[in-house]
Every structure is written in structure tokens, then in C-alpha cells.
Scaffold this motif. Structure first.
Motif, PDB file in Angstrom:
ATOM      1  N   PHE A   9      -6.951  -2.945  -7.147  1.00 36.99           N
ATOM      2  CA  PHE A   9      -7.634  -2.400  -7.706  1.00 36.99           C
ATOM      3  C   PHE A   9      -6.486  -1.866  -8.769  1.00 36.99           C
ATOM      4  O   PHE A   9      -5.041  -1.879  -8.017  1.00 36.99           O
ATOM      5  N   HIS A  68      -7.386  -4.493  -2.636  1.00 38.80           N
ATOM      6  CA  HIS A  68      -8.104  -4.062  -1.869  1.00 38.80           C
ATOM      7  C   HIS A  68      -8.991  -5.565  -0.831  1.00 38.80           C
ATOM      8  O   HIS A  68      -9.222  -6.373  -1.626  1.00 38.80           O
ATOM      9  N   THR A 124     -10.508  -0.662   3.038  1.00 34.22           N
ATOM     10  CA  THR A 124      -9.994  -1.914   1.651  1.00 34.22           C
ATOM     11  C   THR A 124      -8.840  -2.185   1.659  1.00 34.22           C
ATOM     12  O   THR A 124      -8.708  -3.651   1.124  1.00 34.22           O
ATOM     13  N   HIS A 125      -7.928  -1.962   2.201  1.00 38.85           N
ATOM     14  CA  HIS A 125      -6.487  -1.569   2.554  1.00 38.85           C
ATOM     15  C   HIS A 125      -5.890  -3.252   3.572  1.00 38.85           C
ATOM     16  O   HIS A 125      -5.042  -2.919   3.710  1.00 38.85           O
ATOM     17  N   LYS A 178     -11.008 -10.554  -2.961  1.00 40.42           N
ATOM     18  CA  LYS A 178     -10.261  -9.897  -3.112  1.00 40.42           C
ATOM     19  C   LYS A 178     -10.597  -9.000  -3.967  1.00 40.42           C
ATOM     20  O   LYS A 178     -11.332  -9.196  -4.789  1.00 40.42           O
ATOM     21  N   TYR A 208     -10.838  -2.646 -11.385  1.00 36.89           N
ATOM     22  CA  TYR A 208     -11.036  -3.120 -10.721  1.00 36.89           C
ATOM     23  C   TYR A 208     -10.145  -4.890 -11.781  1.00 36.89           C
ATOM     24  O   TYR A 208     -11.532  -5.098 -12.673  1.00 36.89           O
ATOM     25  N   ASN A 257     -12.069   5.226   0.498  1.00 40.91           N
ATOM     26  CA  ASN A 257     -12.213   3.513   0.808  1.00 40.91           C
ATOM     27  C   ASN A 257     -10.926   3.263   1.435  1.00 40.91           C
ATOM     28  O   ASN A 257     -10.470   1.570   1.039  1.00 40.91           O
ATOM     29  N   THR A 265       1.223  -1.608   0.486  1.00 46.69           N
ATOM     30  CA  THR A 265      -0.147  -0.040   0.119  1.00 46.69           C
ATOM     31  C   THR A 265       0.785   1.695  -0.042  1.00 46.69           C
ATOM     32  O   THR A 265       1.113   2.384  -0.503  1.00 46.69           O
ATOM     33  N   GLN A 301     -16.110   3.433   2.221  1.00 51.91           N
ATOM     34  CA  GLN A 301     -15.955   2.575   1.370  1.00 51.91           C
ATOM     35  C   GLN A 301     -16.947   1.564   0.468  1.00 51.91           C
ATOM     36  O   GLN A 301     -18.218   2.302   0.387  1.00 51.91           O
TER      37      GLN A 301
END
Length: 244
Positions: A179, A199, A115-116, A176, A170, A112, A3, A143
Motif C-alpha cells: 500500500f 497489507h 490488513t496490517h 500481500k 497498490y 482497513n 506500520t 476491509q
């Protein structure tokens, strides 16, 4: 891609991608509406500082957290430009230092961010959000509603045109999503840059359960920043307002 590396990589065009300036006034108005008194606020996963700047301009005392060094640098530059005093810390949501426990009236986690976090880190991150709030503190998070995207076979989130083309899209699996951000000049499409990160898909019920387990006892889901009621099958996004 980790990330931190992902956001360091996209930091040079991130503000253009999210239309930073055009969204800033909208965010200011929104926070004045949902937080009816100014107070100490934590921005969890601040990115380049859209929410931190909006909150600080509206009179909130802001501390911003993000794991990306480049994003923190971008936030700090904007704070200086706007003449704002914003404390910033380079750390992930689930690793917020204990020195901040019980410090904040409000916490936000937009863009969002959650989502990480995988399932384990989501629980830890939400728990830390609860712990850093004062009694009756409010947590507001966002999210995408992946149930909607998957059901309707939607892979492209947005396309930004201009001097550079920026496409957010996506690749979905069951638990999962990959992204992707594709960025290139219109006249040289072969000279593209592609950034990808994982994500983790958390549905409406899972997020609600994690919030309850952390201790939040008033939880409301909305479809947008106008606080339209959330509908799992039809809402593209989830905006969640909860109180400690």
C-alpha cells in the motif's frame, strides 16, 4: 516500512486524505443506526480518530487503541477540541491488555485496519476483540475487498486534489499488497514523498472463518455503510457486523 512508522509519517496530512470533517457527521449517523443503545466502545486501530470522535459525539464511552504515537496525539488533540473524554492507548489490536477483557458493549475496527495483520496476528487480533466484549457484544469491522481490486486490475484506490495531491495505490502479489501513499504539491511534483507499508490480503471466507473460530456466532457481510448485501465479485468493500 513498519506500520507505526508509516502512520507516523502520513499523520501530518492524514485528515485531509480521508476528508475527516466531511465524513464525521456521516459516521455519527451510522453508529446511531447500527448500535441502538449507547455503551462502552473500543476503537481498534483508531487512526487520527474519525470513528472515536463520531462515537463519542454520539454519546458512546470510547477507548481508542492504535500503535502510532502520532495518530494517538492527533486523536487526543481532537478530543480536547471537541470537549470529549476519550481514553487512548498506544498498542496494536492483538496486544490489547487483559485489563480490558469483558469491558465493552461494542468494538469497531474501521479504515482497513485488519490488513496490517498477518494471518497469525489476525487470529490473535480477532480473538482479543472477542475477549474484550461483554456477552452479546457487537463487533463491526471493515476491509477492502481485494478480490474485486485484483480481478478488475485496480491499483489506484483514490486521488485527493487540493493544495497537495495525495494518491493512494497498490502493488499486488498473491498474498500481500504494498500500500502506497504518494504526496506532493501540484507546482512541485518532483518534491514528492512516498510512504509504503505491507497489507495482508484476507478474503471473505478467511475472515469469516477467523471470526467463527474466535467465538462470534452471528456474522453478516455488507458492501457499504448503508448495509447493502455483500457480493464478492462486485463489492469494493466489506463491512462486517458480528455478535459475541
Amino acid at each position: 516500512m513498519k506500520t507505526e512508522k508509516f502512520y507516523d509519517g502520513v499523520s501530518s496530512f492524514y485528515d485531509d486524505m480521508i476528508s475527516f470533517e466531511s465524513n464525521l457527521a456521516r459516521r455519527e449517523d451510522f453508529y446511531k443506526k447500527i448500535f441502538n443503545a449507547r455503551g462502552k466502545t473500543a476503537d481498534l486501530g483508531c487512526g487520527s480518530g474519525l470513528d472515536s470522535i463520531a462515537l463519542a459525539k454520539s454519546g458512546f464511552d470510547v477507548t481508542a487503541f492504535d500503535p502510532s504515537e502520532k495518530m494517538i496525539e492527533s486523536l487526543n488533540r481532537k478530543a480536547e477540541l471537541y470537549g470529549l473524554d476519550i481514553e487512548s492507548r498506544k498498542c496494536r489490536m492483538e496486544n490489547i491488555p487483559a485489563e480490558f477483557d469483558g469491558s465493552f458493549d461494542y468494538a469497531v475496527s474501521m479504515g482497513n485496519t485488519i490488513t496490517h495483520l498477518n494471518k497469525k496476528n489476525l487470529k490473535e487480533g480477532i480473538k482479543r476483540a472477542y475477549e474484550i466484549l461483554k456477552p452479546r457484544g457487537i463487533f463491526f469491522l471493515h476491509q477492502l475487498n481485494y478480490d474485486y481490486f485484483i480481478k478488475n486490475s485496480i491499483r489506484i484506490n483514490s486521488i485527493k486534489t487540493g493544495a497537495r495531491i495525495i494518491v493512494r495505490f497498490y502493488d499486488f502479489s498473491r498474498k500481500k499488497a504494498r500500500f502506497n501513499i504518494l504526496e506532493f504539491a501540484p507546482e512541485k511534483p518532483k518534491d514528492y514523498r512516498l510512504y509504503s507499508v505491507t497489507h495482508y490480503i484476507h478474503n471473505h471466507e478467511e475472515i469469516k472463518a477467523v471470526l467463527f473460530k474466535a467465538g462470534f456466532n452471528e456474522i453478516a457481510f455488507y458492501a457499504d455503510m448503508n448495509l447493502t448485501p455483500f457480493e464478492r465479485e462486485f463489492s469494493k468493500e466489506m463491512f462486517i457486523l458480528c455478535r459475541k
